[in-house]
Design a protein around this motif. Structure first.
Motif, PDB file in Angstrom:
ATOM      1  N   THR A   7       0.870  -1.259   0.014  1.00 51.14           N
ATOM      2  CA  THR A   7       0.025   0.095   0.007  1.00 51.14           C
ATOM      3  C   THR A   7       0.729   1.068   0.168  1.00 51.14           C
ATOM      4  N   SER A   8       1.774   1.026   0.767  1.00 51.10           N
ATOM      5  CA  SER A   8       2.710   2.500   0.728  1.00 51.10           C
ATOM      6  C   SER A   8       3.569   2.704  -0.246  1.00 51.10           C
ATOM      7  N   LEU A   9       3.779   1.664  -1.123  1.00 52.88           N
ATOM      8  CA  LEU A   9       4.608   1.811  -2.648  1.00 52.88           C
ATOM      9  C   LEU A   9       3.522   2.361  -3.465  1.00 52.88           C
ATOM     10  N   TRP A  10       2.142   1.951  -3.420  1.00 52.05           N
ATOM     11  CA  TRP A  10       1.123   2.580  -4.261  1.00 52.05           C
ATOM     12  C   TRP A  10       1.055   3.961  -4.306  1.00 52.05           C
ATOM     13  N   LEU A  11       0.716   4.172  -2.464  1.00 52.07           N
ATOM     14  CA  LEU A  11       0.643   5.646  -2.397  1.00 52.07           C
ATOM     15  C   LEU A  11       1.770   6.629  -2.875  1.00 52.07           C
ATOM     16  N   SER A  12       2.859   6.075  -2.548  1.00 51.51           N
ATOM     17  CA  SER A  12       4.100   6.785  -3.068  1.00 51.51           C
ATOM     18  C   SER A  12       4.118   7.160  -4.616  1.00 51.51           C
ATOM     19  N   ALA A  13       3.893   6.016  -5.294  1.00 51.58           N
ATOM     20  CA  ALA A  13       3.799   6.168  -6.573  1.00 51.58           C
ATOM     21  C   ALA A  13       2.652   7.024  -7.079  1.00 51.58           C
ATOM     22  N   ALA A  14       1.537   7.109  -6.408  1.00 48.41           N
ATOM     23  CA  ALA A  14       0.675   7.863  -6.868  1.00 48.41           C
ATOM     24  C   ALA A  14       1.005   9.519  -6.781  1.00 48.41           C
ATOM     25  N   ASN A  15       2.034   9.597  -5.625  1.00 49.10           N
ATOM     26  CA  ASN A  15       2.185  11.025  -5.368  1.00 49.10           C
ATOM     27  C   ASN A  15       3.590  11.375  -5.971  1.00 49.10           C
ATOM     28  N   GLY A  16       3.856  10.760  -6.941  1.00 42.18           N
ATOM     29  CA  GLY A  16       5.130  11.036  -7.601  1.00 42.18           C
ATOM     30  C   GLY A  16       6.356  10.593  -6.948  1.00 42.18           C
ATOM     31  N   GLY A  17       6.347   9.796  -5.909  1.00 46.87           N
ATOM     32  CA  GLY A  17       7.583   9.444  -5.233  1.00 46.87           C
ATOM     33  C   GLY A  17       8.539   8.107  -5.681  1.00 46.87           C
ATOM     34  N   THR A  18       9.363   7.660  -5.313  1.00 44.04           N
ATOM     35  CA  THR A  18      10.129   6.746  -5.618  1.00 44.04           C
ATOM     36  C   THR A  18       9.895   5.524  -4.882  1.00 44.04           C
ATOM     37  N   VAL A  19      10.511   4.443  -5.118  1.00 39.46           N
ATOM     38  CA  VAL A  19      10.583   3.346  -4.288  1.00 39.46           C
ATOM     39  C   VAL A  19      11.307   3.384  -3.036  1.00 39.46           C
ATOM     40  N   GLU A  20      12.457   4.209  -2.911  1.00 39.70           N
ATOM     41  CA  GLU A  20      13.218   4.440  -1.919  1.00 39.70           C
ATOM     42  C   GLU A  20      12.498   5.031  -0.878  1.00 39.70           C
ATOM     43  N   ALA A  21      11.765   6.018  -1.232  1.00 33.50           N
ATOM     44  CA  ALA A  21      10.966   6.922  -0.446  1.00 33.50           C
ATOM     45  C   ALA A  21       9.877   6.234   0.421  1.00 33.50           C
ATOM     46  N   LYS A  38      10.007   2.896   0.867  1.00 33.47           N
ATOM     47  CA  LYS A  38      10.743   2.274   1.977  1.00 33.47           C
ATOM     48  C   LYS A  38      10.889   2.877   3.355  1.00 33.47           C
ATOM     49  N   VAL A  39      11.361   4.022   3.013  1.00 30.67           N
ATOM     50  CA  VAL A  39      11.631   5.016   4.168  1.00 30.67           C
ATOM     51  C   VAL A  39      10.485   5.186   5.041  1.00 30.67           C
ATOM     52  N   SER A  40       9.334   5.665   4.404  1.00 29.64           N
ATOM     53  CA  SER A  40       8.275   5.863   5.250  1.00 29.64           C
ATOM     54  C   SER A  40       7.565   4.548   5.694  1.00 29.64           C
ATOM     55  N   PHE A  41       7.850   3.565   5.073  1.00 25.98           N
ATOM     56  CA  PHE A  41       7.484   2.182   6.091  1.00 25.98           C
ATOM     57  C   PHE A  41       8.458   1.779   7.114  1.00 25.98           C
ATOM     58  N   ASN A  42       9.390   1.962   6.966  1.00 26.98           N
ATOM     59  CA  ASN A  42      10.344   1.758   7.927  1.00 26.98           C
ATOM     60  C   ASN A  42      10.235   2.539   9.292  1.00 26.98           C
ATOM     61  N   ALA A  43       9.830   3.885   8.850  1.00 27.69           N
ATOM     62  CA  ALA A  43       9.412   5.007   9.775  1.00 27.69           C
ATOM     63  C   ALA A  43       8.047   4.535  10.570  1.00 27.69           C
ATOM     64  N   ASN A  44       7.370   3.886  10.094  1.00 27.02           N
ATOM     65  CA  ASN A  44       5.938   3.550  10.561  1.00 27.02           C
ATOM     66  C   ASN A  44       5.950   2.219  11.089  1.00 27.02           C
TER      67      ASN A  44
END
Length: 169
Positions: free
Chosen positions: A76-90, A92-98
């Protein structure tokens, strides 16, 4: 969509599909617009291959760990990141933070339950199932994973941590 027309190769259509993405990864076939993204992707392949080699080096005696396959669906975090124009690394960082830190703590707690391997006792004294054996570079010895001594003073038979009886109150 006449089947006869679809069987004919149309070079102009094929060229128009790939003209926006001229660079292609030789390993997996993913296409990229710019050289920078392509280079980052190739670096990712190198890191992944190194991690796989290191994981294969630290396998247990006589058996290999099953290789983790790629997930079928993106998280889910990867889908949301891609929808907002983010990258895969971003992502992963948000997942690890949560949520990733909680899982990491649970893994660390499980890894703390290790006992030096004993040739005289290869199975749990309570459930009679074999221990998972691995080589610990820190202790420079073979160890049993998720195992503890039945007595709290570090002696007695070795048992699985999950088989340990609950202390009475």
């Amino acid at each position: 969509f006449d089947p006869a027309k679809l069987k004919v190769r149309h070079e102009s259509v094929i060229n128009s599909l790939y003209s926006d993405m001229p660079r292609q990864c030789s390993s997996c076939g993913v296409r990229f617009k710019c050289q920078e993204d392509h280079s980052k992707h190739l670096d990712w392949h190198v890191r992944k291959n190194r991690m796989m080699k290191e994981a294969n080096k630290t396998t247990t005696r006589g058996s290999q760990k099953p290789k983790k396959s790629r997930d079928w669906f993106a998280s889910t975090s990867l889908w949301l990141s891609a929808a907002n124009g983010g990258t895969v690394e971003a992502a992963k960082v948000s997942f690890n933070a949560n949520g990733g830190t909680q899982k990491r703590k649970e893994v660390e707690e499980e890894e703390e339950c290790v006992v030096p391997a004993n040739e005289n006792q290869k199975m749990c004294a309570l459930c009679v199932e074999p221990f998972e054996e691995f080589f610990s570079h820190e202790a420079d010895d073979w160890m049993y994973k998720d195992a503890v001594y039945l007595n709290n003073n570090g002696s007695g038979p070795i048992v699985h941590a999950k088989c340990m009886p609950e202390p009475r109150k």
